[in-house]
Motif scaffolding. Sequence first.
Motif, PDB file in Angstrom:
ATOM      1  N   LEU A 108       0.899  -1.244   0.043  1.00 22.17           N
ATOM      2  CA  LEU A 108       0.065  -0.017   0.207  1.00 22.17           C
ATOM      3  C   LEU A 108       0.965   1.302  -0.034  1.00 22.17           C
ATOM      4  N   LEU A 109       0.745   2.210  -0.989  1.00 22.96           N
ATOM      5  CA  LEU A 109       1.323   3.504  -0.945  1.00 22.96           C
ATOM      6  C   LEU A 109       0.086   4.554  -0.420  1.00 22.96           C
ATOM      7  N   THR A 110       0.531   5.209   0.605  1.00 25.73           N
ATOM      8  CA  THR A 110      -0.556   6.186   0.805  1.00 25.73           C
ATOM      9  C   THR A 110       0.037   7.204   1.660  1.00 25.73           C
ATOM     10  N   ASP A 111      -0.773   8.577   1.560  1.00 27.99           N
ATOM     11  CA  ASP A 111      -0.225   9.550   2.405  1.00 27.99           C
ATOM     12  C   ASP A 111      -1.368   9.971   3.466  1.00 27.99           C
ATOM     13  N   ASP A 112      -1.800   9.007   3.859  1.00 27.46           N
ATOM     14  CA  ASP A 112      -2.763   8.912   4.947  1.00 27.46           C
ATOM     15  C   ASP A 112      -2.116   9.656   6.382  1.00 27.46           C
ATOM     16  N   GLN A 113      -2.775  10.594   6.979  1.00 32.10           N
ATOM     17  CA  GLN A 113      -2.182  11.117   8.044  1.00 32.10           C
ATOM     18  C   GLN A 113      -1.875  10.050   9.229  1.00 32.10           C
ATOM     19  N   GLN A 114      -2.878   9.176   9.407  1.00 35.93           N
ATOM     20  CA  GLN A 114      -2.902   8.129  10.497  1.00 35.93           C
ATOM     21  C   GLN A 114      -1.986   7.208  10.318  1.00 35.93           C
ATOM     22  N   VAL A 115      -1.580   6.725   8.831  1.00 37.66           N
ATOM     23  CA  VAL A 115      -0.878   5.700   8.791  1.00 37.66           C
ATOM     24  C   VAL A 115       0.628   6.553   8.937  1.00 37.66           C
ATOM     25  N   GLY A 116       0.823   7.665   8.501  1.00 38.17           N
ATOM     26  CA  GLY A 116       2.086   8.467   8.552  1.00 38.17           C
ATOM     27  C   GLY A 116       2.282   8.678  10.139  1.00 38.17           C
ATOM     28  N   ASP A 168       1.559   6.538  12.554  1.00 38.34           N
ATOM     29  CA  ASP A 168       1.834   5.423  13.065  1.00 38.34           C
ATOM     30  C   ASP A 168       3.259   4.717  12.456  1.00 38.34           C
ATOM     31  N   LEU A 169       3.531   5.053  11.458  1.00 35.98           N
ATOM     32  CA  LEU A 169       5.001   4.725  10.923  1.00 35.98           C
ATOM     33  C   LEU A 169       5.973   5.486  11.685  1.00 35.98           C
ATOM     34  N   GLY A 170       5.893   6.791  11.774  1.00 34.91           N
ATOM     35  CA  GLY A 170       6.415   7.560  12.504  1.00 34.91           C
ATOM     36  C   GLY A 170       7.095   7.365  14.056  1.00 34.91           C
ATOM     37  N   ARG A 171       5.995   6.744  14.450  1.00 33.10           N
ATOM     38  CA  ARG A 171       5.924   6.272  16.166  1.00 33.10           C
ATOM     39  C   ARG A 171       6.899   4.926  15.992  1.00 33.10           C
ATOM     40  N   LEU A 172       6.549   4.232  15.017  1.00 29.93           N
ATOM     41  CA  LEU A 172       7.046   2.904  15.079  1.00 29.93           C
ATOM     42  C   LEU A 172       8.590   2.832  14.730  1.00 29.93           C
ATOM     43  N   PHE A 187      -1.427   2.451  18.094  1.00 27.54           N
ATOM     44  CA  PHE A 187      -1.552   2.826  16.588  1.00 27.54           C
ATOM     45  C   PHE A 187      -2.914   2.868  16.015  1.00 27.54           C
ATOM     46  N   LYS A 188      -3.003   3.660  15.276  1.00 27.44           N
ATOM     47  CA  LYS A 188      -4.505   3.776  14.748  1.00 27.44           C
ATOM     48  C   LYS A 188      -4.807   3.060  13.568  1.00 27.44           C
ATOM     49  N   ARG A 189      -3.881   2.829  12.596  1.00 25.11           N
ATOM     50  CA  ARG A 189      -4.262   1.968  11.543  1.00 25.11           C
ATOM     51  C   ARG A 189      -3.530   0.688  11.337  1.00 25.11           C
ATOM     52  N   ARG A 200       9.012 -11.183  16.750  1.00 21.62           N
ATOM     53  CA  ARG A 200       9.530 -10.185  15.487  1.00 21.62           C
ATOM     54  C   ARG A 200       8.552  -8.676  15.730  1.00 21.62           C
ATOM     55  N   VAL A 201       9.322  -7.806  14.976  1.00 20.61           N
ATOM     56  CA  VAL A 201       8.449  -6.655  14.589  1.00 20.61           C
ATOM     57  C   VAL A 201       7.969  -6.967  13.459  1.00 20.61           C
ATOM     58  N   GLU A 202       6.387  -6.858  13.453  1.00 20.44           N
ATOM     59  CA  GLU A 202       5.568  -7.248  12.350  1.00 20.44           C
ATOM     60  C   GLU A 202       4.655  -5.958  12.258  1.00 20.44           C
ATOM     61  N   ALA A 203       4.057  -5.635  11.029  1.00 21.83           N
ATOM     62  CA  ALA A 203       3.195  -4.718  11.006  1.00 21.83           C
ATOM     63  C   ALA A 203       1.981  -4.999  10.089  1.00 21.83           C
ATOM     64  N   LEU A 204       0.794  -4.882  10.533  1.00 18.09           N
ATOM     65  CA  LEU A 204      -0.218  -4.747   9.417  1.00 18.09           C
ATOM     66  C   LEU A 204      -1.092  -3.744   9.398  1.00 18.09           C
ATOM     67  N   VAL A 205      -1.313  -3.295   7.988  1.00 17.58           N
ATOM     68  CA  VAL A 205      -2.071  -2.001   7.877  1.00 17.58           C
ATOM     69  C   VAL A 205      -3.687  -2.157   7.340  1.00 17.58           C
ATOM     70  N   ARG A 206      -4.462  -1.666   7.910  1.00 14.37           N
ATOM     71  CA  ARG A 206      -5.910  -1.610   7.400  1.00 14.37           C
ATOM     72  C   ARG A 206      -6.013  -0.954   6.331  1.00 14.37           C
ATOM     73  N   LEU A 207      -6.644  -1.428   5.412  1.00 15.18           N
ATOM     74  CA  LEU A 207      -7.100  -0.912   4.240  1.00 15.18           C
ATOM     75  C   LEU A 207      -8.363  -0.073   4.301  1.00 15.18           C
TER      76      LEU A 207
END
Length: 771
Positions: free
Chosen positions: A550-558, A560-564, A577-579, A699-706
């Motif tokens: 997923l390529l996105t500029d969604d603020q919530q995903v951004g 989340d990634l910043g915190r991670l 995390f939100k999404r 492991r550090v794993e990440a799932l993102v909600r679409l």
Amino acid sequence: MTAEPGVDVEERDDTSARDAAAEASAEAAIVSEVSIASASASETRHQQPRGTNGRFMRTPEPAEEADDGLPADRFLDREISWLQFNERVLQLAADADVPLLERARFLAIFAQNLDEFFMVRVAGLKRRIATGIAVRSASGLEPREVLEQISGVAHELMTMHARVYAETVRPVLEDEGITIVRWDELSEEEHERLGTVFADRLFPVLTPLAVDPAHPFPYISGLSLNLAVILVNPKTGKEHFARVKVPPMLPRLLRVETGAAESPLADMYDTRFVPLEDVIAAHLDQLFPGMDVREHFTFRVTRNEDLEVEEDDNENLLTALERELTRRRFGPPVRLEVEEAMDDHVLDLIVRELGVAGSEVYRLPAPLDLRALNVIADLERSELHYEPFVARTNPDLAPTESAKARDIFASIRKQDVLLQHPYDSFSTSVQAFLEQAAADPQVLAIKQTLYRTSGDSPIIDALIDAATAGKQVLAVVEIKARFDEENNISWARKLEHAGVHVVYGIVGLKTHAKLCLVIRQESEGMRRYCHVGTGNYNPKTARLYEDLGLLTDDQQVGEDLGRLFNQLSGIAPRSKFKRLLVAPRSVRSGLVAHIDQEIDREREEPGSGLIMWKVNSIVDEQVIDALYRASRAGVRVVLWVRGICAIRPGVEGLSETVEVRSVLGRFLEHSRVFFFGGGGEPVVYIGSADMMHRNLDRRVEALVRLTDDRHVSDLRSLMERGAGDEYSHWALAGDGRWTRHHVGADGQPLPDLQTALIEMHAKRRRKARRR
């Protein structure tokens, strides 16, 4: 699964990992062979008669229910399940409807997969038994019972593997003018030419090692091919043993040149190879002058090549891993392969010196180590390969005017972009995203996880270019990615020298998440552009592995990634995390919570509950138990599993609504999708995590909600295709047997799902161009 599908021993990205309808006689051979247990194994406790893929299914002990009412024998054994996955690869090699050179490649993949299984899973189990920490498996087997079953199944599969090559694939290769010949099949003229090759290229690098009171038995390195040579001193009549290692840096199969002035086209259709060990064996007299060479045999050892690095906050992890890698090749042996003609007295000597058990010896017809078939699979005979396939740019990233360069950032601002590789080009999407970020003066920072990538990767080059241009670049490198440690160390050093901030994640956890965060200064302020994927940032495997991103500029995903990334690079407090669902904290609990919601929904409105997952493996007991609870409540559960599956589907009172499918083919199915029906409002995640203990706990794993309705609809359609009966697939039964469904009711082969997806994506691009 093509060039290197792995196999998912430790997510060998597999192999490539890189899995359609067999000719009746070929399949009959597979079915009859795999349903017969070896004599020694049939005496093992807890066994029952088996059909195809039902080998060594343990007769359950009287069931004891767990606290939640679930029976104690509800889990299939993960090791046997993995071996069954590799058997499915072997079935593709025996399938006359698969292009011939791809069948040769599947044989090579099977061999490579099994090597890794022994190096990691078998070696790890033996180590735990030796140290006294092994426990009864979730399937109810004692550790030594698991080893016994592995041995029985592996002996059976390796014998069948050799037979598929000798009786099914090799004759058809010969019909096409592709032959592996032995030394005594060559002419005198060819002997002379290969003698020159031996003198110029082989003799200088060979090291004959004798065994006598002054020369102890030599160390046999893991996966090396060796010649055991019996010599006789003509003066004394005394017998001697010697070992010659086949040089791994030279091609295993040597092309036999005809020497005739023929056209290249003629040579292409008359291709002969001779095994390197045959050339060496024919010239042993030059290695042992003055001695009579009585006999020689090939053998091969597999060793424990798993890594154990003690992580300490005060020790540089990179240095610790480099030190451990030097020890890897000295691991204890776990398998000995010998050619079936080897004399017993020679075998007894090798077994005694190596310290292997009789059950760890595998007698096989020569040539050993059929990974060598990759040389044949790489031949440029297009009519013997899959139809050519070229990935195209995702329509959401294509420029409106063909003369214009793509502006990835503009495309992402317009809409989220869901990618499916290899159908969507990696180079014009993820790679272009990073390259544009590296060159864009408005980009201030790039943060990137790297688990596996190619040594000459444009991803690495883009990060170096960005750091050179003065941008802040962070690379979270997982240098413990199994079997890629040395490569990862090399390019981690390269990144550090270029000024990239390289960190190795969190002590005690592997960083397996597939994440990229780009921070860009724009007129309205800072904007974060994100990529969250299911596969590695590796342009080579992206052409062979099926993955989503997923390529996105969604603020919530951004955010989340910043915190991670802050957690990965610094000492950050626990973040919410939100999404994203992030392991080891919230992937398991988050997915189980969604399962429970589907249970509640089904109870409120029968028939509305739906769970569809696509994973590489599902082993985790808590997750499986949650799916059992869902099935007992009436929720339909569809699992699309490439490899290991410990859940028992279709069991009365336990999993009647659970279906398990597996799809293997030219691409390695590698994406992870978690679809919850949602009563008309589906919840869908994609990401890096499989349902295994290591992924969820270590492991550090990440799932993102679409959130884009188009993407939710697309993935629902994908999952329904995978669950349907109209495409070739394997289905799992509750007793652990996998059955192949590749012929329709009309007797015709069922279509291949991956071929259908190639055409579907092509139609989508044509439709987008017309708009």
